[in-house]
Design a protein around this motif. Structure first.
Motif, PDB file in Angstrom:
ATOM      1  N   TYR A 215       0.827  -1.208   0.000  1.00 10.01           N
ATOM      2  CA  TYR A 215       0.000   0.000   0.000  1.00 10.01           C
ATOM      3  C   TYR A 215       0.866   1.266   0.000  1.00 10.01           C
ATOM      4  O   TYR A 215       2.041   1.244   0.357  1.00 10.01           O
ATOM      5  CB  TYR A 215      -0.923   0.007   1.228  1.00 10.01           C
ATOM      6  CG  TYR A 215      -0.196   0.083   2.562  1.00 10.01           C
ATOM      7  CD1 TYR A 215      -0.010   1.300   3.211  1.00 10.01           C
ATOM      8  CD2 TYR A 215       0.314  -1.059   3.180  1.00 10.01           C
ATOM      9  CE1 TYR A 215       0.653   1.383   4.431  1.00 10.01           C
ATOM     10  CE2 TYR A 215       0.971  -0.985   4.391  1.00 10.01           C
ATOM     11  CZ  TYR A 215       1.138   0.236   5.020  1.00 10.01           C
ATOM     12  OH  TYR A 215       1.801   0.315   6.213  1.00 10.01           O
ATOM     13  N   SER A 216       0.234   2.353  -0.413  1.00  9.48           N
ATOM     14  CA  SER A 216       0.855   3.666  -0.298  1.00  9.48           C
ATOM     15  C   SER A 216       0.245   4.369   0.902  1.00  9.48           C
ATOM     16  O   SER A 216      -0.887   4.085   1.292  1.00  9.48           O
ATOM     17  CB  SER A 216       0.635   4.501  -1.569  1.00  9.48           C
ATOM     18  OG  SER A 216      -0.741   4.798  -1.743  1.00  9.48           O
ATOM     19  N   ALA A 217       1.000   5.271   1.493  1.00 13.24           N
ATOM     20  CA  ALA A 217       0.527   5.969   2.692  1.00 13.24           C
ATOM     21  C   ALA A 217       0.707   7.472   2.522  1.00 13.24           C
ATOM     22  O   ALA A 217       1.755   7.939   2.062  1.00 13.24           O
ATOM     23  CB  ALA A 217       1.293   5.486   3.921  1.00 13.24           C
ATOM     24  N   LEU A 218      -0.335   8.206   2.874  1.00 14.58           N
ATOM     25  CA  LEU A 218      -0.261   9.663   2.929  1.00 14.58           C
ATOM     26  C   LEU A 218      -0.095  10.060   4.385  1.00 14.58           C
ATOM     27  O   LEU A 218      -0.864   9.605   5.245  1.00 14.58           O
ATOM     28  CB  LEU A 218      -1.536  10.286   2.353  1.00 14.58           C
ATOM     29  CG  LEU A 218      -1.850   9.984   0.885  1.00 14.58           C
ATOM     30  CD1 LEU A 218      -3.175  10.624   0.490  1.00 14.58           C
ATOM     31  CD2 LEU A 218      -0.732  10.497  -0.015  1.00 14.58           C
ATOM     32  N   PHE A 219       0.882  10.908   4.670  1.00 13.80           N
ATOM     33  CA  PHE A 219       1.145  11.240   6.065  1.00 13.80           C
ATOM     34  C   PHE A 219       1.705  12.655   6.156  1.00 13.80           C
ATOM     35  O   PHE A 219       2.598  13.039   5.391  1.00 13.80           O
ATOM     36  CB  PHE A 219       2.157  10.262   6.667  1.00 13.80           C
ATOM     37  CG  PHE A 219       2.329  10.396   8.154  1.00 13.80           C
ATOM     38  CD1 PHE A 219       1.505   9.723   9.025  1.00 13.80           C
ATOM     39  CD2 PHE A 219       3.319  11.224   8.678  1.00 13.80           C
ATOM     40  CE1 PHE A 219       1.648   9.849  10.401  1.00 13.80           C
ATOM     41  CE2 PHE A 219       3.477  11.364  10.046  1.00 13.80           C
ATOM     42  CZ  PHE A 219       2.641  10.668  10.915  1.00 13.80           C
ATOM     43  N   GLY A 220       1.157  13.447   7.090  1.00  9.94           N
ATOM     44  CA  GLY A 220       1.673  14.785   7.319  1.00  9.94           C
ATOM     45  C   GLY A 220       0.583  15.752   7.730  1.00  9.94           C
ATOM     46  O   GLY A 220      -0.567  15.369   7.978  1.00  9.94           O
ATOM     47  N   LEU A 221       0.963  17.012   7.798  1.00  8.98           N
ATOM     48  CA  LEU A 221       0.047  18.080   8.192  1.00  8.98           C
ATOM     49  C   LEU A 221      -0.200  19.002   7.004  1.00  8.98           C
ATOM     50  O   LEU A 221       0.744  19.510   6.386  1.00  8.98           O
ATOM     51  CB  LEU A 221       0.624  18.884   9.351  1.00  8.98           C
ATOM     52  CG  LEU A 221       0.621  18.193  10.717  1.00  8.98           C
ATOM     53  CD1 LEU A 221       1.533  18.935  11.688  1.00  8.98           C
ATOM     54  CD2 LEU A 221      -0.801  18.125  11.279  1.00  8.98           C
ATOM     55  N   ALA A 222      -1.461  19.211   6.696  1.00  4.26           N
ATOM     56  CA  ALA A 222      -1.835  20.124   5.621  1.00  4.26           C
ATOM     57  C   ALA A 222      -2.307  21.432   6.234  1.00  4.26           C
ATOM     58  O   ALA A 222      -3.155  21.443   7.128  1.00  4.26           O
ATOM     59  CB  ALA A 222      -2.952  19.519   4.762  1.00  4.26           C
ATOM     60  N   GLY A 223      -1.754  22.500   5.765  1.00  8.50           N
ATOM     61  CA  GLY A 223      -2.127  23.811   6.299  1.00  8.50           C
ATOM     62  C   GLY A 223      -0.985  24.785   6.149  1.00  8.50           C
ATOM     63  O   GLY A 223       0.181  24.394   5.958  1.00  8.50           O
ATOM     64  N   GLU A 224      -1.304  26.063   6.221  1.00  9.83           N
ATOM     65  CA  GLU A 224      -0.289  27.091   6.088  1.00  9.83           C
ATOM     66  C   GLU A 224       0.718  26.990   7.238  1.00  9.83           C
ATOM     67  O   GLU A 224       0.348  26.841   8.401  1.00  9.83           O
ATOM     68  CB  GLU A 224      -0.942  28.481   6.085  1.00  9.83           C
ATOM     69  CG  GLU A 224      -1.874  28.727   4.904  1.00  9.83           C
ATOM     70  CD  GLU A 224      -1.152  28.660   3.559  1.00  9.83           C
ATOM     71  OE1 GLU A 224       0.060  28.948   3.537  1.00  9.83           O
ATOM     72  OE2 GLU A 224      -1.800  28.307   2.558  1.00  9.83           O
ATOM     73  N   GLY A 225       1.981  27.041   6.888  1.00  6.34           N
ATOM     74  CA  GLY A 225       3.035  27.016   7.890  1.00  6.34           C
ATOM     75  C   GLY A 225       3.388  25.632   8.393  1.00  6.34           C
ATOM     76  O   GLY A 225       4.156  25.496   9.357  1.00  6.34           O
TER      77      GLY A 225
END
Length: 288
Positions: A215-225
């Protein structure tokens, strides 16, 4: 002008095709043109019809048409009489529809009640990979629900303690940009989502199974800064599964990186676009 000065002589001019004495490619053979067959009232000759070639073409088209109709009608066969598409353990097989109805049960929002078959074990493993890779694992309450639903009863309690230590560690949460309670900072959206690409049964013994999920995984924080923007990575989880008498449950699993494809040269989405995508496109339940 000498004979050697003519075109095609002396080695510097055009070839035999330009020799004015040439008839058939410079061979000096004489071409005899036979009279055309008797023409119609307009004086034009008619070529005899090529009935044999036309007949072969017509027959070929009819055969192809019959074959296409037969292939299309295969989709209406009784699922109970369709050929077995399950791949042998350890072998490659397409993740295709089998005609078996997907499960309808749920436990803690996770699909449950998979059949005691190799296909059921694969379906369970893929759904469990989605649950264990979700953002719910970063919430204490939700994590306990997921573990109780996914793991076999005899190992669930031990796994709860191990996972609590990992997901509650303040240095780990700070490193990925989350607050100490596992929530995202104000104005940002935390994304953790697994997207299965395929699965295979490495072993299947009726009541136990070893299933690998790629599988592929999306990981992180989306948003300004955001200091940890959403990125994609690829993993393979190998699950040890046990039939508990009513469903497949995980007894253990391991994870390794890849295999990862070559990334395309695509422009990264903006923080807003990524946030909107996560909110608008929900996850899915795997079934086949």
């Amino acid at each position: 002008m000498s004979f050697d000065d003519e075109p095609g002589r002396g080695g510097s001019g055009p070839g035999h095709g330009d020799d004015r004495f040439s008839t058939l490619g410079g061979t000096r053979q004489t071409r005899t043109r036979l009279p055309e067959p008797a023409g119609d009232s307009y004086g034009t000759g008619r070529r005899p019809p090529r009935t044999s070639r036309s007949l072969v073409m017509v027959v070929g088209v009819v055969v192809l048409l019959i074959a296409a109709i037969a292939f299309a009608n295969r989709g209406g066969d009784d699922p109970g009489t369709s050929p077995d598409t399950t791949a042998r353990p350890g072998g490659a097989g397409a993740t295709a529809a089998t005609g078996t109805k997907p499960v309808t049960g749920k436990q803690a929002g996770i699909p449950s009640g998979f059949p005691e078959t190799e296909q059921g074990a694969q379906s369970a493993a893929v759904n469990y990979a989605v649950a264990l890779g979700s953002d719910g694992m970063f919430s204490t309450t939700r994590r306990h629900e997921i573990v109780d639903a996914v793991y076999a009863p005899e190992v669930a309690a031990a796994r709860q303690g191990d996972l609590d230590k990992v997901y509650s560690a303040k240095d780990f949460l700070a490193r990925i940009g989350l607050n100490p309670d596992g929530t995202a900072p104000a104005g940002q959206t935390f994304i953790s989502r697994s997207n299965p690409a395929g699965s295979k049964a490495d072993k299947f013994n009726g009541t136990t199974a070893t299933v690998s999920v790629w599988y592929s995984a999306l990981f992180g924080l989306a948003g300004e800064g955001s200091k940890n923007p959403v990125s994609e990575s690829w993993f393979t989880n190998t699950f040890q599964l046990k039939w508990t008498g009513e469903d497949w449950k995980v007894t253990d699993f391991t994870q390794k990186d890849g295999p990862a494809p070559v990334g395309r040269d695509q422009a990264a989405a903006s923080a807003k676009d990524m946030t909107d995508a996560v909110e608008q496109y929900g996850g899915f339940t795997y079934a086949r």
